[in-house]
Design an enzyme around this catalytic site. Structure first.
Site, mmCIF file in Angstrom:
data_model
loop_
_atom_site.group_PDB
_atom_site.id
_atom_site.type_symbol
_atom_site.label_atom_id
_atom_site.label_comp_id
_atom_site.label_asym_id
_atom_site.label_seq_id
_atom_site.Cartn_x
_atom_site.Cartn_y
_atom_site.Cartn_z
ATOM 1 N N ASP A 210 -48.800 25.885 109.055
ATOM 2 C CA ASP A 210 -49.938 26.096 110.946
ATOM 3 C C ASP A 210 -50.284 24.258 110.984
ATOM 4 O OD1 ASP A 210 -51.207 24.466 108.084
ATOM 5 O OD2 ASP A 210 -53.238 25.634 108.196
ATOM 6 N N ASP A 212 -51.903 21.518 112.466
ATOM 7 C CA ASP A 212 -53.430 20.583 111.116
ATOM 8 C C ASP A 212 -55.090 20.763 112.006
ATOM 9 O OD1 ASP A 212 -54.643 19.254 108.918
ATOM 10 O OD2 ASP A 212 -54.129 17.276 109.793
#
Ligand SMILES: [Zn+2]
Length: 297
Positions: A210, A212
């Protein structure tokens, strides 16, 4: 069985995936640094002799701060492993490193603060070179293999290793970006440092799960985000397994010339006779050739 020469340390995602796939003998090993994360599965995979170790344990019970990094590297060394391919989940700090993609890291910044990070704490004093923390030969093999897999593989990336288990604050995420970090994770160190001290070739495949927290989360709320992270982890793990499979076939042609196997040359600064005999015995697998040279003086 011939000695296992390729070690695979599976991080979050890949650890679980490969444990299901890897057939072979599960070896329970003890080391002077305690027990590794779990049994090491030794067998053949993709035509190579491999020794596989899930970093967080067979049931994912070890958080990044308590992973027995020294025991893990030592156990692989005891099995005759000279090359380690590791994987780890990471958050992306760059727009262009999309979740689900892979990164063959080339640099790392150490932000950990409560881990044992050397085999030589009780002497001798050893300073290994670590300017290039990942084996160039192994990186090249991974990048050649990357041409044969569907998933995008980034050919470099700076990995910021935080202590965890909490994720970064937003301020830290912005700081990490200013430091030219590309990914943030929790497990590359001290693993890479210990592999260098053990004179093993080591490379890390980071799986971007993903973005951050520097980047505003997409709409959909927390539950949606977690589902997306898990889906990316699954996708990234399958891609990393494929990348490793292809790499294993290329490795013999890439052997030599990297210098990892002689990393301790010029790195041992102490007179070995000043180190306790028990410590020297414990570290014999690393110090044997220096002891022999000393005896031959
Ligand atoms: Zn190397």
């Amino acid at each position: 069985m011939r000695p296992a020469t390729i070690g695979i340390i599976g991080g979050t995602g890949l650890g679980e995936l490969l444990l299901k796939q890897a057939g072979g003998e599960a070896l329970t090993i003890d080391t002077p640094f305690g027990a590794p994360s779990g049994p090491i599965v030794r067998g053949s995979w993709a035509g190579a002799e491999v020794a596989f170790l899930p970093r967080h344990g067979p049931r994912h019970t070890l958080n990044p701060s308590v992973v027995p990094y020294r025991a893990n590297i030592w156990a692989l060394k005891q099995l005759g492993v000279t090359t380690v391919i590791a994987s780890g989940a990471a958050g992306s700090l760059r727009q262009e490193m999309h979740p689900g993609e892979l990164v063959v890291c080339d640099q790392v910044i150490d932000r950990t603060f409560r881990r044992e990070s050397t085999f030589f704490e009780a002497g001798p004093v050893v300073h290994v070179a670590f300017a290039d923390p990942f084996c160039p030969r192994l990186r090249q093999a991974l990048l050649r293999a990357a041409q044969q897999v569907q998933t995008p593989v980034h050919d470099r990336g700076t990995y910021i290793c935080i202590e965890g288990p909490q994720f970064s604050t937003r301020a830290e995420a912005h700081l990490h970006r200013q430091w030219a970090g590309d990914l943030v994770g929790m497990t590359c160190l001290p693993e890479a440092k210990l592999a260098r001290e053990a004179e093993m070739c080591y490379a890390l495949i980071a799986l971007a799960t993903d973005y951050d927290c520097w980047r505003p989360a997409p709409p959909g709320g927390h539950d949606e985000l977690v589902k997306e992270v898990l889906a990316n982890l699954q996708r990234g793990s399958e891609a990393a397994a494929e990348l490793i499979r292809v790499t294993l076939a290329l490795l013999p042609a890439e052997a030599g010339g990297c210098g990892c196997g002689t990393a301790l040359d010029l790195a041992v600064w102490s007179d070995l006779s000043a180190t306790e005999a028990a410590t020297r015995t414990r570290l014999a697998p690393l110090l044997a050739r220096f002891e022999a040279a000393r005896a031959g003086k």
